[in-house]
Motif scaffolding. Structure first.
Motif, PDB file in Angstrom:
ATOM      1  N   ALA A 130       2.245  10.166  16.576  1.00  0.00           N
ATOM      2  CA  ALA A 130       3.236  10.760  15.685  1.00  0.00           C
ATOM      3  C   ALA A 130       3.520   9.812  14.534  1.00  0.00           C
ATOM      4  O   ALA A 130       3.400   8.591  14.668  1.00  0.00           O
ATOM      5  N   PHE A 131       3.888  10.397  13.409  1.00  0.00           N
ATOM      6  CA  PHE A 131       4.196   9.596  12.225  1.00  0.00           C
ATOM      7  C   PHE A 131       5.659   9.178  12.254  1.00  0.00           C
ATOM      8  O   PHE A 131       6.551   9.999  12.451  1.00  0.00           O
ATOM      9  N   ASN A 132       5.885   7.875  12.096  1.00  0.00           N
ATOM     10  CA  ASN A 132       7.238   7.331  12.038  1.00  0.00           C
ATOM     11  C   ASN A 132       7.603   7.124  10.568  1.00  0.00           C
ATOM     12  O   ASN A 132       7.120   6.178   9.940  1.00  0.00           O
ATOM     13  N   LEU A 168      10.226   6.024   9.152  1.00  0.00           N
ATOM     14  CA  LEU A 168      10.967   4.791   8.872  1.00  0.00           C
ATOM     15  C   LEU A 168      10.015   3.608   8.693  1.00  0.00           C
ATOM     16  O   LEU A 168      10.249   2.741   7.855  1.00  0.00           O
ATOM     17  N   ARG A 169       8.953   3.583   9.482  1.00  0.00           N
ATOM     18  CA  ARG A 169       7.963   2.513   9.382  1.00  0.00           C
ATOM     19  C   ARG A 169       6.801   2.885   8.461  1.00  0.00           C
ATOM     20  O   ARG A 169       6.001   2.028   8.095  1.00  0.00           O
ATOM     21  N   GLN A 199       2.223   6.105  15.297  1.00  0.00           N
ATOM     22  CA  GLN A 199       2.421   5.405  16.556  1.00  0.00           C
ATOM     23  C   GLN A 199       1.913   6.258  17.711  1.00  0.00           C
ATOM     24  O   GLN A 199       1.924   7.491  17.631  1.00  0.00           O
ATOM     25  N   ARG A 224       2.338   8.014  21.153  1.00  0.00           N
ATOM     26  CA  ARG A 224       3.436   8.549  21.957  1.00  0.00           C
ATOM     27  C   ARG A 224       2.825   9.467  23.002  1.00  0.00           C
ATOM     28  O   ARG A 224       2.382  10.560  22.691  1.00  0.00           O
TER      29      ARG A 224
END
Length: 251
Positions: free
Chosen positions: A226-228, A230-231, A235, A237
């Motif tokens: 999944a795409f974070n 905020l970062r 990542q 998952r």
């Protein structure tokens, strides 16, 4: 019995090849048409490394690289975005793509980076017919672009050595993936050109597992990514497979 020319190219969609060929000059532009691949590539390389280390008893920081001495086939390699980190980890990499323009871009960039990678224009079926096999076969972000998934996976399974690995990554067929990967990435954010994805060709994890088992491989790992925001990075998952996911299978 020799296979017909059409059988050797059954999984290839001429429309998809033409689309990616037209964008070949952009393969190594991190802000261009392949921006999402550049964003997800570090995670793809780490996932492949970790699966290989687990399968072959390798150390992540082994001298000469975790993949040293292993033969790696990167199917649908495009401009070599994944092939290059696999080679840097010590793998003996063969990159295959149906687009001759993509292969030309891959060769040029590998030469610029002083990397020895065997790039070839071709198909999974044609390569399987030649009888070549590899310790590891990767086919990432290609499943959702093939014309005949059964033919592609059958050929891909034949390319894996006994004891070897097949590592896939693709898009789940869910409403969430339609909203994020098609509407969001293509229309709202403009990360990829419009028309890049056909949601109807996305494959649910359960469907891909069944197809992999049908061609004689054993699923070993199923992990979502999944795409974070905020970062600004993807990542792993394990339970989040609503959009992108990895599947590793052994032979």
């Amino acid at each position: 019995m020799l296979m017909s020319s059409s059988s050797l190219h059954r999984s290839v969609s001429p429309q998809e090849v033409a689309r990616f060929s037209a964008q070949s000059g952009d393969w190594w532009n991190p802000e261009g048409a392949f921006k999402p691949l550049h964003k997800v590539n570090p995670l793809r390389a780490r996932y492949a490394r970790d699966q290989v280390c687990a399968r072959f008893g390798r150390e992540e920081k082994a001298q000469g690289g975790a993949l040293r001495g292993l033969t790696i086939l990167d199917l649908g390699c495009g401009g070599g975005i994944l092939s290059e980190p696999l080679a840097r980890m010590g793998g003996k990499v063969v990159g295959v793509d149906a687009s001759e323009q993509a292969i030309e871009a891959a060769r040029a960039h590998a030469e610029e980076m002083s990397l020895e990678i065997d790039y070839r224009a071709g198909t999974a079926e044609a390569l399987a017919e030649e009888g070549e096999t590899f310790d590891v076969v990767t086919a990432m972000e290609i499943v959702e672009h093939v014309a005949d998934l059964g033919s592609f996976l059958n050929a891909t399974a034949r390319l894996v050595k006994p004891g070897g690995l097949l590592i896939l990554s693709t898009l789940n067929r869910t409403m969430k993936s339609y909203l994020l990967a098609v509407v969001g990435a293509e229309y709202a954010l403009g990360w990829v050109p419009r028309g890049t994805h056909d949601w109807n060709l996305f494959v649910r994890p359960s469907e891909l597992v069944a197809r992999v088992e049908k061609v004689g491989l054993k699923p070993l790992d199923l992990t979502g990514m999944a795409f974070n925001p905020l970062r600004g990075a993807f990542q792993l998952r394990r339970g989040a497979m609503g959009v992108n996911y990895f599947l590793t299978a052994g032979k």
